[in-house]
Motif scaffolding. Sequence first.
Motif, PDB file in Angstrom:
ATOM      1  N   SER A  89       0.821  -1.203   0.000  1.00 21.05           N
ATOM      2  CA  SER A  89       0.000   0.000   0.000  1.00 21.05           C
ATOM      3  C   SER A  89       0.857   1.257   0.000  1.00 21.05           C
ATOM      4  CB  SER A  89      -0.911   0.004   1.232  1.00 21.05           C
ATOM      5  OG  SER A  89      -1.688   1.182   1.248  1.00 21.05           O
ATOM      6  N   GLN A  90       0.407   2.242  -0.757  1.00 20.84           N
ATOM      7  CA  GLN A  90       1.056   3.549  -0.793  1.00 20.84           C
ATOM      8  C   GLN A  90       0.393   4.538   0.167  1.00 20.84           C
ATOM      9  OE1 GLN A  90       3.853   4.173  -2.629  1.00 20.84           O
ATOM     10  NE2 GLN A  90       3.802   2.013  -3.161  1.00 20.84           N
ATOM     11  N   VAL A  91      -0.687   4.095   0.817  1.00 24.74           N
ATOM     12  CA  VAL A  91      -1.396   4.945   1.768  1.00 24.74           C
ATOM     13  C   VAL A  91      -1.361   4.294   3.150  1.00 24.74           C
ATOM     14  CG1 VAL A  91      -2.916   5.949   0.022  1.00 24.74           C
ATOM     15  CG2 VAL A  91      -3.623   3.899   1.234  1.00 24.74           C
ATOM     16  N   ALA A  92      -1.590   5.101   4.166  1.00 27.48           N
ATOM     17  CA  ALA A  92      -1.569   4.597   5.542  1.00 27.48           C
ATOM     18  C   ALA A  92      -2.672   3.564   5.756  1.00 27.48           C
ATOM     19  CB  ALA A  92      -1.730   5.750   6.517  1.00 27.48           C
ATOM     20  N   VAL A  93      -2.338   2.532   6.504  1.00 30.74           N
ATOM     21  CA  VAL A  93      -3.274   1.463   6.858  1.00 30.74           C
ATOM     22  C   VAL A  93      -3.267   1.325   8.375  1.00 30.74           C
ATOM     23  CG1 VAL A  93      -3.763  -1.000   6.654  1.00 30.74           C
ATOM     24  CG2 VAL A  93      -2.821   0.228   4.698  1.00 30.74           C
ATOM     25  N   ASP A  94      -4.426   1.239   8.989  1.00 25.52           N
ATOM     26  CA  ASP A  94      -4.515   1.025  10.433  1.00 25.52           C
ATOM     27  C   ASP A  94      -4.451  -0.478  10.691  1.00 25.52           C
ATOM     28  OD1 ASP A  94      -5.059   0.796  13.125  1.00 25.52           O
ATOM     29  OD2 ASP A  94      -6.882   2.004  13.065  1.00 25.52           O
ATOM     30  N   GLY A  95      -3.266  -0.975  10.966  1.00 24.37           N
ATOM     31  CA  GLY A  95      -3.061  -2.399  11.183  1.00 24.37           C
ATOM     32  C   GLY A  95      -3.804  -2.953  12.382  1.00 24.37           C
ATOM     33  N   TRP A  96      -4.071  -2.116  13.380  1.00 21.03           N
ATOM     34  CA  TRP A  96      -4.823  -2.578  14.550  1.00 21.03           C
ATOM     35  C   TRP A  96      -6.255  -2.947  14.160  1.00 21.03           C
ATOM     36  CZ3 TRP A  96      -2.832  -3.908  19.124  1.00 21.03           C
ATOM     37  CH2 TRP A  96      -1.551  -3.460  19.425  1.00 21.03           C
ATOM     38  N   GLN A  97      -6.776  -2.326  13.098  1.00 20.49           N
ATOM     39  CA  GLN A  97      -8.136  -2.607  12.647  1.00 20.49           C
ATOM     40  C   GLN A  97      -8.187  -3.590  11.478  1.00 20.49           C
ATOM     41  OE1 GLN A  97     -10.901  -1.716  14.200  1.00 20.49           O
ATOM     42  NE2 GLN A  97      -9.712  -0.611  15.720  1.00 20.49           N
ATOM     43  N   THR A  98      -7.126  -3.674  10.681  1.00 18.64           N
ATOM     44  CA  THR A  98      -7.168  -4.536   9.494  1.00 18.64           C
ATOM     45  C   THR A  98      -6.784  -5.977   9.792  1.00 18.64           C
ATOM     46  OG1 THR A  98      -4.948  -3.837   8.862  1.00 18.64           O
ATOM     47  CG2 THR A  98      -6.781  -2.670   7.862  1.00 18.64           C
ATOM     48  N   TRP A  99      -5.767  -6.174  10.613  1.00 21.38           N
ATOM     49  CA  TRP A  99      -5.355  -7.553  10.926  1.00 21.38           C
ATOM     50  C   TRP A  99      -6.377  -8.188  11.862  1.00 21.38           C
ATOM     51  CZ3 TRP A  99      -2.006  -9.651   7.901  1.00 21.38           C
ATOM     52  CH2 TRP A  99      -0.899  -8.958   7.429  1.00 21.38           C
ATOM     53  N   ARG A 100      -6.729  -9.432  11.562  1.00 19.53           N
ATOM     54  CA  ARG A 100      -7.643 -10.214  12.403  1.00 19.53           C
ATOM     55  C   ARG A 100      -6.940 -11.482  12.854  1.00 19.53           C
ATOM     56  NH1 ARG A 100     -12.917  -8.692  12.533  1.00 19.53           N
ATOM     57  NH2 ARG A 100     -13.388  -6.886  11.255  1.00 19.53           N
ATOM     58  N   LEU A 101      -7.318 -11.958  14.022  1.00 18.20           N
ATOM     59  CA  LEU A 101      -6.695 -13.147  14.586  1.00 18.20           C
ATOM     60  C   LEU A 101      -7.306 -14.412  13.990  1.00 18.20           C
ATOM     61  CD1 LEU A 101      -5.810 -10.922  16.538  1.00 18.20           C
ATOM     62  CD2 LEU A 101      -6.062 -12.555  18.384  1.00 18.20           C
ATOM     63  N   THR A 145     -12.695 -13.533   9.756  1.00 13.65           N
ATOM     64  CA  THR A 145     -13.818 -13.072  10.576  1.00 13.65           C
ATOM     65  C   THR A 145     -13.477 -13.029  12.062  1.00 13.65           C
ATOM     66  OG1 THR A 145     -14.690 -15.325  10.712  1.00 13.65           O
ATOM     67  CG2 THR A 145     -15.536 -13.921   8.931  1.00 13.65           C
ATOM     68  N   GLY A 146     -12.218 -13.289  12.407  1.00 13.28           N
ATOM     69  CA  GLY A 146     -11.794 -13.247  13.806  1.00 13.28           C
ATOM     70  C   GLY A 146     -11.758 -11.819  14.321  1.00 13.28           C
ATOM     71  N   PRO A 147     -11.467 -11.654  15.604  1.00 11.47           N
ATOM     72  CA  PRO A 147     -11.395 -10.307  16.170  1.00 11.47           C
ATOM     73  C   PRO A 147     -10.208  -9.533  15.603  1.00 11.47           C
ATOM     74  CG  PRO A 147     -10.588 -11.919  17.740  1.00 11.47           C
ATOM     75  CD  PRO A 147     -11.142 -12.699  16.582  1.00 11.47           C
ATOM     76  N   THR A 148     -10.361  -8.216  15.508  1.00  9.68           N
ATOM     77  CA  THR A 148      -9.238  -7.384  15.082  1.00  9.68           C
ATOM     78  C   THR A 148      -8.176  -7.392  16.181  1.00  9.68           C
ATOM     79  OG1 THR A 148     -10.099  -5.361  16.072  1.00  9.68           O
ATOM     80  CG2 THR A 148     -10.777  -5.842  13.785  1.00  9.68           C
ATOM     81  N   LEU A 149      -6.976  -6.967  15.835  1.00  9.27           N
ATOM     82  CA  LEU A 149      -5.928  -6.832  16.859  1.00  9.27           C
ATOM     83  C   LEU A 149      -6.402  -5.900  17.969  1.00  9.27           C
ATOM     84  CD1 LEU A 149      -2.517  -6.462  14.981  1.00  9.27           C
ATOM     85  CD2 LEU A 149      -3.179  -8.269  16.568  1.00  9.27           C
ATOM     86  N   ALA A 150      -7.038  -4.790  17.600  1.00  7.65           N
ATOM     87  CA  ALA A 150      -7.509  -3.833  18.607  1.00  7.65           C
ATOM     88  C   ALA A 150      -8.516  -4.475  19.547  1.00  7.65           C
ATOM     89  CB  ALA A 150      -8.119  -2.601  17.936  1.00  7.65           C
TER      90      ALA A 150
END
Length: 110
Positions: free
Chosen positions: A72-84, A88-93
């Motif tokens: 990605s060339q733009v900022a990504v909020d990894g706490w919201q995008t990555w899931r466990l 459909t698992g919970p986000t990192l946050a």
Amino acid sequence: PGRVPDAAYRPGPDDRLAHLAAARGGATVLIWHRGRRGASYEALLHPDGMIELTDGTRVADPSAAAEMASGSQVAVDGWQTWRLESATGPTLADAYHDALSPSRTQTSIA
């Protein structure tokens, strides 16, 4: 739960990720599924709080990991995008906030 506040820059692992990994009892698969783009990315959250991408790169920040994984060339909020463990698992946050929840006992998150 909302976005996890950014930690001060530090070259090593993020203490929040290390806490979450410890609460999960070990390494955890992270998934980011981008449905509209038809793309999925995978990484591994290690017990020390570092995130390892599929190419072996290890990073301390989930947003940097998401940006590197996707190119990605733009900022990504990894706490919201990555899931466990699944798309459909919970986000990192959410998982981090759940691990800190006062209703959970020390034995239930260890």
